[in-house]
Design a protein around this motif. Structure first.
Motif, PDB file in Angstrom:
ATOM      1  N   PRO A 138      11.210 -69.391  -8.725  1.00  0.00           N
ATOM      2  CA  PRO A 138      10.581 -70.636  -9.184  1.00  0.00           C
ATOM      3  C   PRO A 138       9.400 -71.028  -8.306  1.00  0.00           C
ATOM      4  CG  PRO A 138      12.601 -71.120  -8.002  1.00  0.00           C
ATOM      5  CD  PRO A 138      12.536 -69.627  -8.145  1.00  0.00           C
ATOM      6  N   THR A 139       8.474 -71.783  -8.888  1.00  0.00           N
ATOM      7  CA  THR A 139       7.299 -72.249  -8.169  1.00  0.00           C
ATOM      8  C   THR A 139       7.383 -73.760  -7.957  1.00  0.00           C
ATOM      9  OG1 THR A 139       5.961 -72.785 -10.120  1.00  0.00           O
ATOM     10  CG2 THR A 139       5.990 -70.475  -9.395  1.00  0.00           C
ATOM     11  N   LYS A 140       6.409 -74.301  -7.243  1.00  0.00           N
ATOM     12  CA  LYS A 140       6.384 -75.740  -6.987  1.00  0.00           C
ATOM     13  C   LYS A 140       6.109 -76.549  -8.248  1.00  0.00           C
ATOM     14  CE  LYS A 140       5.173 -75.646  -2.083  1.00  0.00           C
ATOM     15  NZ  LYS A 140       4.234 -76.096  -1.029  1.00  0.00           N
ATOM     16  N   LYS A 141       5.590 -75.914  -9.294  1.00  0.00           N
ATOM     17  CA  LYS A 141       5.314 -76.620 -10.541  1.00  0.00           C
ATOM     18  C   LYS A 141       6.555 -76.712 -11.431  1.00  0.00           C
ATOM     19  CE  LYS A 141       1.563 -76.102 -12.814  1.00  0.00           C
ATOM     20  NZ  LYS A 141       0.457 -75.581 -13.640  1.00  0.00           N
ATOM     21  N   ASP A 142       7.556 -75.884 -11.133  1.00  0.00           N
ATOM     22  CA  ASP A 142       8.724 -75.816 -11.997  1.00  0.00           C
ATOM     23  C   ASP A 142       9.664 -76.992 -11.752  1.00  0.00           C
ATOM     24  OD1 ASP A 142       7.670 -73.505 -13.056  1.00  0.00           O
ATOM     25  OD2 ASP A 142       8.761 -72.199 -11.666  1.00  0.00           O
ATOM     26  N   VAL A 143      10.613 -77.161 -12.672  1.00  0.00           N
ATOM     27  CA  VAL A 143      11.471 -78.352 -12.656  1.00  0.00           C
ATOM     28  C   VAL A 143      12.938 -77.942 -12.791  1.00  0.00           C
ATOM     29  CG1 VAL A 143      11.945 -80.577 -13.746  1.00  0.00           C
ATOM     30  CG2 VAL A 143       9.607 -79.643 -13.785  1.00  0.00           C
ATOM     31  N   LEU A 144      13.778 -78.501 -11.922  1.00  0.00           N
ATOM     32  CA  LEU A 144      15.227 -78.311 -11.996  1.00  0.00           C
ATOM     33  C   LEU A 144      15.869 -79.659 -12.303  1.00  0.00           C
ATOM     34  CD1 LEU A 144      17.889 -76.756 -11.554  1.00  0.00           C
ATOM     35  CD2 LEU A 144      17.637 -77.200  -9.101  1.00  0.00           C
ATOM     36  N   ILE A 145      16.615 -79.717 -13.399  1.00  0.00           N
ATOM     37  CA  ILE A 145      17.284 -80.950 -13.815  1.00  0.00           C
ATOM     38  C   ILE A 145      18.784 -80.726 -13.697  1.00  0.00           C
ATOM     39  CG2 ILE A 145      17.652 -82.575 -15.694  1.00  0.00           C
ATOM     40  CD1 ILE A 145      14.793 -81.840 -16.657  1.00  0.00           C
ATOM     41  N   PRO A 174      27.263 -83.244  -1.079  1.00  0.00           N
ATOM     42  CA  PRO A 174      26.191 -83.122  -0.085  1.00  0.00           C
ATOM     43  C   PRO A 174      25.781 -81.666   0.185  1.00  0.00           C
ATOM     44  CG  PRO A 174      27.818 -84.712   0.645  1.00  0.00           C
ATOM     45  CD  PRO A 174      28.400 -84.022  -0.552  1.00  0.00           C
ATOM     46  N   ILE A 175      26.751 -80.749   0.190  1.00  0.00           N
ATOM     47  CA  ILE A 175      26.421 -79.330   0.377  1.00  0.00           C
ATOM     48  C   ILE A 175      25.584 -78.832  -0.793  1.00  0.00           C
ATOM     49  CG2 ILE A 175      27.388 -77.007   0.586  1.00  0.00           C
ATOM     50  CD1 ILE A 175      29.868 -78.277   1.873  1.00  0.00           C
ATOM     51  N   TYR A 176      25.964 -79.255  -1.982  1.00  0.00           N
ATOM     52  CA  TYR A 176      25.249 -78.883  -3.212  1.00  0.00           C
ATOM     53  C   TYR A 176      23.796 -79.354  -3.144  1.00  0.00           C
ATOM     54  CZ  TYR A 176      24.933 -78.422  -8.382  1.00  0.00           C
ATOM     55  OH  TYR A 176      24.615 -78.075  -9.670  1.00  0.00           O
ATOM     56  N   VAL A 177      23.592 -80.596  -2.758  1.00  0.00           N
ATOM     57  CA  VAL A 177      22.252 -81.174  -2.658  1.00  0.00           C
ATOM     58  C   VAL A 177      21.406 -80.392  -1.654  1.00  0.00           C
ATOM     59  CG1 VAL A 177      20.977 -83.201  -1.823  1.00  0.00           C
ATOM     60  CG2 VAL A 177      22.881 -83.484  -3.429  1.00  0.00           C
ATOM     61  N   THR A 178      21.965 -80.084  -0.497  1.00  0.00           N
ATOM     62  CA  THR A 178      21.250 -79.321   0.529  1.00  0.00           C
ATOM     63  C   THR A 178      20.860 -77.943   0.015  1.00  0.00           C
ATOM     64  OG1 THR A 178      22.408 -80.482   2.305  1.00  0.00           O
ATOM     65  CG2 THR A 178      21.401 -78.376   2.866  1.00  0.00           C
ATOM     66  N   LEU A 183      16.821 -73.855  -2.109  1.00  0.00           N
ATOM     67  CA  LEU A 183      16.519 -72.759  -3.029  1.00  0.00           C
ATOM     68  C   LEU A 183      15.417 -73.074  -4.031  1.00  0.00           C
ATOM     69  CD1 LEU A 183      20.131 -71.511  -3.884  1.00  0.00           C
ATOM     70  CD2 LEU A 183      18.499 -70.510  -2.271  1.00  0.00           C
ATOM     71  N   PHE A 184      15.161 -74.349  -4.270  1.00  0.00           N
ATOM     72  CA  PHE A 184      14.210 -74.690  -5.336  1.00  0.00           C
ATOM     73  C   PHE A 184      13.005 -75.428  -4.769  1.00  0.00           C
ATOM     74  CE2 PHE A 184      12.602 -76.668  -9.218  1.00  0.00           C
ATOM     75  CZ  PHE A 184      12.727 -75.612 -10.121  1.00  0.00           C
ATOM     76  N   PRO A 185      11.820 -74.819  -4.820  1.00  0.00           N
ATOM     77  CA  PRO A 185      10.629 -75.431  -4.231  1.00  0.00           C
ATOM     78  C   PRO A 185       9.964 -76.484  -5.104  1.00  0.00           C
ATOM     79  CG  PRO A 185      10.063 -73.317  -5.172  1.00  0.00           C
ATOM     80  CD  PRO A 185      11.553 -73.462  -5.340  1.00  0.00           C
ATOM     81  N   GLY A 186      10.343 -76.532  -6.374  1.00  0.00           N
ATOM     82  CA  GLY A 186       9.683 -77.426  -7.312  1.00  0.00           C
ATOM     83  C   GLY A 186      10.288 -78.814  -7.357  1.00  0.00           C
ATOM     84  N   ILE A 217      21.845 -87.944  -1.912  1.00  0.00           N
ATOM     85  CA  ILE A 217      20.441 -87.701  -2.230  1.00  0.00           C
ATOM     86  C   ILE A 217      19.493 -88.549  -1.390  1.00  0.00           C
ATOM     87  CG2 ILE A 217      18.747 -88.068  -4.097  1.00  0.00           C
ATOM     88  CD1 ILE A 217      20.797 -86.957  -6.034  1.00  0.00           C
ATOM     89  N   GLU A 218      19.989 -89.638  -0.821  1.00  0.00           N
ATOM     90  CA  GLU A 218      19.130 -90.506  -0.001  1.00  0.00           C
ATOM     91  C   GLU A 218      18.448 -89.702   1.103  1.00  0.00           C
ATOM     92  OE1 GLU A 218      21.496 -93.654   1.551  1.00  0.00           O
ATOM     93  OE2 GLU A 218      21.538 -94.787  -0.338  1.00  0.00           O
ATOM     94  N   GLY A 219      17.141 -89.898   1.230  1.00  0.00           N
ATOM     95  CA  GLY A 219      16.388 -89.226   2.276  1.00  0.00           C
ATOM     96  C   GLY A 219      15.950 -87.816   1.934  1.00  0.00           C
ATOM     97  N   THR A 220      16.252 -87.353   0.717  1.00  0.00           N
ATOM     98  CA  THR A 220      15.815 -86.029   0.282  1.00  0.00           C
ATOM     99  C   THR A 220      14.612 -86.178  -0.644  1.00  0.00           C
ATOM    100  OG1 THR A 220      17.116 -85.895  -1.776  1.00  0.00           O
ATOM    101  CG2 THR A 220      18.249 -85.348   0.299  1.00  0.00           C
ATOM    102  N   ARG A 221      14.079 -85.063  -1.109  1.00  0.00           N
ATOM    103  CA  ARG A 221      12.959 -85.105  -2.051  1.00  0.00           C
ATOM    104  C   ARG A 221      13.438 -85.084  -3.505  1.00  0.00           C
ATOM    105  NH1 ARG A 221      11.935 -79.814  -3.923  1.00  0.00           N
ATOM    106  NH2 ARG A 221      12.965 -78.187  -2.695  1.00  0.00           N
ATOM    107  N   ILE A 222      14.735 -85.192  -3.701  1.00  0.00           N
ATOM    108  CA  ILE A 222      15.316 -85.149  -5.045  1.00  0.00           C
ATOM    109  C   ILE A 222      15.216 -86.529  -5.698  1.00  0.00           C
ATOM    110  CG2 ILE A 222      17.434 -84.753  -6.372  1.00  0.00           C
ATOM    111  CD1 ILE A 222      18.295 -82.772  -4.224  1.00  0.00           C
TER     112      ILE A 222
END
Length: 264
Positions: A138-145, A174-178, A183-186, A217-222
């Motif tokens: 995946p690239t930075k333009k891609d989206v994971l929902i 929390p492990i899942y979020v990390t 793994l996903f840059p987008g 998720i607090e403090g993450t880019r998600i």
């Protein structure tokens, strides 16, 4: 309009607080998803049947088609629960992922087999390898929902123990979020568990799990989308206890795509 009346918001505002939509009656109803340049991106969906339907609703929206009200049979046929292949809809891929990490041991949790199905099952404890194989490059333009991990409620339902449910979620989410961030840059968007219709006994689980997810998720880019709050007073429009194809799914797809636009 009284102070207690819900806000009527019809446009997508990048200043919207997506993680609290409990006081918004309408949102993004006029948003054109093409503003998010969806055809230039790959979309990945991880979740249960609700998340899967959002993938199908997005696929229809990209073809300028309305969401289908009775498509569950087709979705089930196209997207096997226990396969890493999931299903592909053009530039959209869906993976059945109701357990954040590996499926729970059936003997320990006393769950029937259908509640243990998971797209990463064959990978055992190597969940990172499963995600990497499904996502590719995946690239930075891609989206994971990422959808709600509703299998946790099965722990409460079949073990009869809320503590087991909450303890498992506090460890796994929390492990899942990390792992997702690693793994996903987008763009990563996590939507909460949606409210249930006429199942008040399980509603408490959804509320607790959503709060655990919110804290993780607090403090993450998600991005976190409060689908629970948005849908809470709209369950009378559901098809059944949880699924909401049609206008509600179309609105949620617009909300998701507006976040994509705002994140550029």
């Amino acid at each position: 309009m009284s102070e207690d009346s819900p806000v009527r918001q019809t446009s997508c505002d990048c200043n919207t607080t997506w993680n609290d939509l409990s006081n918004i009656s309408t949102i993004c109803e006029n948003f054109d998803i093409q503003e998010a340049h969806p055809n230039e991106r790959a979309f990945f969906f991880f979740g249960n049947s609700v998340n899967r339907h959002y993938a199908f609703a997005l696929a229809n929206a990209l073809k300028n088609l309305p969401d289908e009200l009775h498509s569950r049979g087709k979705e089930i046929g196209q997207c096997p629960k226990d396969s890493i292949k999931g299903c592909t809809l053009g530039n959209i891929k869906f993976l059945w992922k109701t357990w954040p990490l590996v499926p729970r041991n059936e003997a320990k949790w006393k769950l029937p087999p259908e509640h243990l199905l998971d797209g990463c099952e064959k990978f055992g404890s190597d969940i990172e390898k499963c995600f990497s194989e499904f996502l590719g490059s995946p690239t930075k333009k891609d989206v994971l929902i990422v959808g709600s991990n509703f299998a946790f409620t099965s722990i409460g339902e079949f073990s009869g123990n809320d503590y087991e449910l909450i303890d498992a979620a506090k460890v796994d989410i929390p492990i899942y979020v990390t792992l997702l961030e690693k793994l996903f840059p987008g763009i990563i968007i996590f939507h909460t568990l949606c409210p249930l219709r006429n199942e008040d006994d399980k509603q408490r689980w959804a509320i607790q799990l959503n709060e655990i997810t919110r804290k993780a998720i607090e403090g993450t880019r998600i991005y976190l989308v409060d689908t629970f709050g948005y849908l809470f007073n709209k369950t009378h429009l559901y098809n059944d206890h949880i699924h909401h194809p049609g206008i509600l799914s179309e609105q949620i797809v617009r909300i998701l795509m507006s976040i994509v636009k705002c994140s550029d």
